[in-house]
Design a protein around this motif. Sequence first.
Motif, PDB file in Angstrom:
ATOM      1  N   ASN A 146       0.823  -1.208   0.000  1.00  0.00           N
ATOM      2  CA  ASN A 146       0.000   0.000   0.000  1.00  0.00           C
ATOM      3  C   ASN A 146       0.860   1.262   0.000  1.00  0.00           C
ATOM      4  N   SER A 147       1.891   1.254   0.813  1.00  0.00           N
ATOM      5  CA  SER A 147       2.787   2.398   0.893  1.00  0.00           C
ATOM      6  C   SER A 147       3.441   2.683  -0.456  1.00  0.00           C
ATOM      7  N   ASP A 148       3.870   1.628  -1.142  1.00  0.00           N
ATOM      8  CA  ASP A 148       4.483   1.784  -2.460  1.00  0.00           C
ATOM      9  C   ASP A 148       3.511   2.361  -3.485  1.00  0.00           C
ATOM     10  N   LEU A 149       2.212   2.128  -3.271  1.00  0.00           N
ATOM     11  CA  LEU A 149       1.189   2.643  -4.185  1.00  0.00           C
ATOM     12  C   LEU A 149       0.766   4.079  -3.849  1.00  0.00           C
ATOM     13  N   GLY A 150       1.247   4.606  -2.730  1.00  0.00           N
ATOM     14  CA  GLY A 150       0.930   5.981  -2.374  1.00  0.00           C
ATOM     15  C   GLY A 150      -0.061   6.132  -1.240  1.00  0.00           C
ATOM     16  N   TYR A 151      -0.450   5.014  -0.614  1.00  0.00           N
ATOM     17  CA  TYR A 151      -1.323   5.089   0.563  1.00  0.00           C
ATOM     18  C   TYR A 151      -0.529   5.686   1.729  1.00  0.00           C
ATOM     19  N   LYS A 152      -1.256   6.364   2.629  1.00  0.00           N
ATOM     20  CA  LYS A 152      -0.658   6.895   3.857  1.00  0.00           C
ATOM     21  C   LYS A 152      -1.442   6.364   5.055  1.00  0.00           C
ATOM     22  N   PRO A 153      -0.768   6.094   6.182  1.00  0.00           N
ATOM     23  CA  PRO A 153      -1.503   5.711   7.398  1.00  0.00           C
ATOM     24  C   PRO A 153      -2.388   6.868   7.850  1.00  0.00           C
ATOM     25  N   VAL A 154      -3.605   6.554   8.262  1.00  0.00           N
ATOM     26  CA  VAL A 154      -4.551   7.580   8.710  1.00  0.00           C
ATOM     27  C   VAL A 154      -5.303   7.082   9.941  1.00  0.00           C
ATOM     28  N   ILE A 155      -5.996   8.006  10.603  1.00  0.00           N
ATOM     29  CA  ILE A 155      -6.874   7.618  11.710  1.00  0.00           C
ATOM     30  C   ILE A 155      -8.202   7.134  11.116  1.00  0.00           C
ATOM     31  N   TYR A 156      -8.921   6.360  11.879  1.00  0.00           N
ATOM     32  CA  TYR A 156     -10.144   5.722  11.369  1.00  0.00           C
ATOM     33  C   TYR A 156     -11.206   6.725  10.919  1.00  0.00           C
ATOM     34  N   SER A 157     -11.216   7.894  11.500  1.00  0.00           N
ATOM     35  CA  SER A 157     -12.231   8.879  11.110  1.00  0.00           C
ATOM     36  C   SER A 157     -12.040   9.388   9.678  1.00  0.00           C
ATOM     37  N   GLU A 158     -10.863   9.115   9.095  1.00  0.00           N
ATOM     38  CA  GLU A 158     -10.603   9.503   7.702  1.00  0.00           C
ATOM     39  C   GLU A 158     -11.238   8.528   6.707  1.00  0.00           C
ATOM     40  N   LEU A 159     -11.689   7.388   7.198  1.00  0.00           N
ATOM     41  CA  LEU A 159     -12.266   6.357   6.336  1.00  0.00           C
ATOM     42  C   LEU A 159     -13.765   6.556   6.184  1.00  0.00           C
ATOM     43  N   THR A 160     -14.374   5.728   5.334  1.00  0.00           N
ATOM     44  CA  THR A 160     -15.825   5.769   5.212  1.00  0.00           C
ATOM     45  C   THR A 160     -16.472   5.527   6.569  1.00  0.00           C
ATOM     46  N   GLN A 161     -17.568   6.197   6.802  1.00  0.00           N
ATOM     47  CA  GLN A 161     -18.330   5.954   8.037  1.00  0.00           C
ATOM     48  C   GLN A 161     -19.580   5.130   7.729  1.00  0.00           C
ATOM     49  N   ASP A 162     -19.617   4.546   6.554  1.00  0.00           N
ATOM     50  CA  ASP A 162     -20.723   3.697   6.119  1.00  0.00           C
ATOM     51  C   ASP A 162     -20.871   2.518   7.089  1.00  0.00           C
TER      52      ASP A 162
END
Length: 199
Positions: free
Chosen positions: A123-139
């Motif tokens: 994921n890191s190699d593809l450009g993903y960054k670690p984030v807190i859960y609130s940055e994700l979908t809240q679905d």
Amino acid sequence: MEIEISSSIHLMYVSEIQQEMYDSAQRRGTGIAKRSIEYLSKKISEGNAVIATENSEWVGFCYIETWSHGKFVANSGLIVSPKFRNRGVATLIKNRVFQLSREKFPNAKVFGLTTGLAVMKINSDLGYKPVIYSELTQDEEFWNGCKNCVNYEILMKKERKNCLCTAMLFDPENNKTNSVVNNQPENQYNNEKESHLSV
């Protein structure tokens, strides 16, 4: 080895894929959201999955899920057949499903939750960054998928703010100068591609 966007011709592999997802989760003691044969069949038939095959055997698999009305995309259910592990297959599949996600949903944020160091590296190699859960979908439907995980109680005790999984996010707004190809580890990808296509 062939890595292709799925179609109905790949439905013959769905039972084996589902079983390996379950077996792998049991061996690792981690939860992978349980998916029915019907659900996986739909993903395969609609071309919302990537499948690797070799000599009529399935090698690996991953599918796309959309959340929050297409604002978020997850590449889910990444699995490699035990016979083909430790050959870089997961990297090749993840690269292809990421590319497919970007083609189909160019403005969506692509995210994942994982406890696996290898997946974090991909994921890191593809450009993903670690984030807190609130940055994700809240679905709610997405979070309901965590109910099958052995760590679900921890997630709920922490009010879905964090858990043992690392959340990672690719935001196209932050990556406008990089194309999908530029986000891939070119030398590593090419080396793996060459060595694994000749397996």
